[in-house]
Design a protein around this motif. Structure first.
Motif, short mmCIF file in Angstrom:
data_model
loop_
_atom_site.label_atom_id
_atom_site.label_comp_id
_atom_site.label_asym_id
_atom_site.label_seq_id
_atom_site.Cartn_x
_atom_site.Cartn_y
_atom_site.Cartn_z
N SER A 59 0.79 -1.27 0.06
CA SER A 59 0.09 -0.11 -0.06
C SER A 59 0.81 1.23 0.14
O SER A 59 0.40 2.27 -0.61
CB SER A 59 -1.02 -0.10 1.20
OG SER A 59 -1.96 1.31 1.17
N LYS A 60 1.82 1.14 0.58
CA LYS A 60 2.71 2.34 1.13
C LYS A 60 3.73 2.65 -0.16
O LYS A 60 4.03 3.89 -0.52
CB LYS A 60 3.66 2.29 2.11
CG LYS A 60 2.73 2.53 3.43
CD LYS A 60 3.41 2.97 4.74
CE LYS A 60 4.46 4.19 4.34
NZ LYS A 60 5.07 4.75 5.84
N GLY A 90 -2.95 3.93 -3.23
CA GLY A 90 -2.25 2.88 -2.38
C GLY A 90 -3.07 2.53 -1.10
O GLY A 90 -2.98 1.62 -0.61
N ALA A 91 -3.58 3.69 -0.65
CA ALA A 91 -4.25 3.49 0.64
C ALA A 91 -5.47 2.52 0.84
O ALA A 91 -5.74 2.01 1.65
CB ALA A 91 -4.87 4.85 1.15
N ARG A 92 -6.10 2.52 -0.45
CA ARG A 92 -7.22 1.29 -0.63
C ARG A 92 -6.90 -0.01 -0.15
O ARG A 92 -7.66 -0.91 0.27
CB ARG A 92 -7.67 1.51 -1.81
CG ARG A 92 -8.49 2.91 -2.50
CD ARG A 92 -8.92 2.71 -3.73
NE ARG A 92 -9.61 3.85 -4.26
CZ ARG A 92 -10.28 4.00 -5.35
NH1 ARG A 92 -10.42 3.20 -6.19
NH2 ARG A 92 -10.84 5.18 -5.48
N VAL A 93 -5.66 -0.31 -0.60
CA VAL A 93 -5.16 -1.60 -0.11
C VAL A 93 -4.99 -2.33 1.30
O VAL A 93 -5.64 -2.83 1.93
CB VAL A 93 -3.79 -2.08 -0.75
CG1 VAL A 93 -3.10 -3.19 -0.44
CG2 VAL A 93 -3.60 -1.61 -2.18
N ALA A 94 -4.68 -0.85 2.15
CA ALA A 94 -4.51 -1.06 3.41
C ALA A 94 -5.62 -1.00 4.08
O ALA A 94 -6.03 -1.78 5.13
CB ALA A 94 -3.76 0.31 4.01
#
Length: 213
Positions: free
Chosen positions: A54-55, A66-70
């Motif tokens: 994500s990061k 990428g924050a959607r993955v977290a």
């Protein structure tokens, strides 16, 4: 592209998160819970890996979030946690283990994102809390129940002898013939020598599984 040092740093985070998961899982295993070391270790490993993805995995894509993955880690672990929660005769089993799995995921996310101190502190704090909440003082809130899986109800006398050995007062027995499950409600505020009690019960040939709520 990232350097070898950065890759080693990420590998360190994954390994540390997995070890933290093992520590939490060991506490659950020591209390005969279904989700133990392996489950918590894999949850921690996967969560830390997804946080690193994500990061750092979308540096070359300007339109990706990428924050959607977290964010999906939280809902995904909720699905796994639901699998260890059972409701039987108004008794809820596995809720603490499910909460521990959810928190283990959060700890791994911390470590994967680089907040290593927070992740390690949360691991130690969670393990200590689990130990403290099993002291007699906290168990006065409710009476523990003993669950026994057996296909021969005629061994009930042998079971009672084991309970007498540990001075356990049985107030009620619930039977589920479909699951070959017997639930013994106790009047004890606290059961001493739990591991020894479970070992003595498992000596009885007809008993395939025994646990204490």
């Amino acid at each position: 592209m990232y350097s070898e040092l950065e890759y080693l740093n990420w590998i360190f985070r994954i390994v540390l998160a997995t070890l933290c998961g093992c520590a939490i899982g060991y506490e659950r295993t020591s209390r005969n819970k279904s989700a133990g070391i392996r489950t918590h270790a894999i949850i921690a490993l996967g969560s830390s890996m997804f946080m690193i993805i994500s990061k750092y995995a979308f540096f070359d894509v300007s339109t990706a979030d990428g924050a959607r993955v977290a964010a999906q880690i939280v809902s995904g672990i909720g699905f796994l946690g639901a699998g260890v929660i059972f409701v039987k005769d108004d008794l809820i089993q596995g809720l603490t283990t499910a909460a521990g799995m959810w928190t283990t995921s959060g700890i791994a996310v911390c470590i994967g994102s680089g907040l290593i101190f927070i992740g390690v502190f949360a691991t130690l704090f969670l393990v200590v809390l689990q130990k403290i909440f099993h002291y007699p003082f906290f168990n006065q809130i409710d009476h523990p129940n003993v669950l026994i899986q057996t296909n021969i109800i005629s061994d009930e006398d042998k079971i009672y002898k084991v309970f007498e050995k540990y001075c356990i007062d049985i107030t009620a027995i619930k039977m589920d013939k479909n699951l070959d499950l017997m639930t013994f409600d106790t009047n004890n505020r606290w059961i001493e020598n739990k591991n020894e009690l479970l070992k003595d019960l498992m000596i009885i040939e007809s008993i395939t599984k025994a646990s204490i709520l």
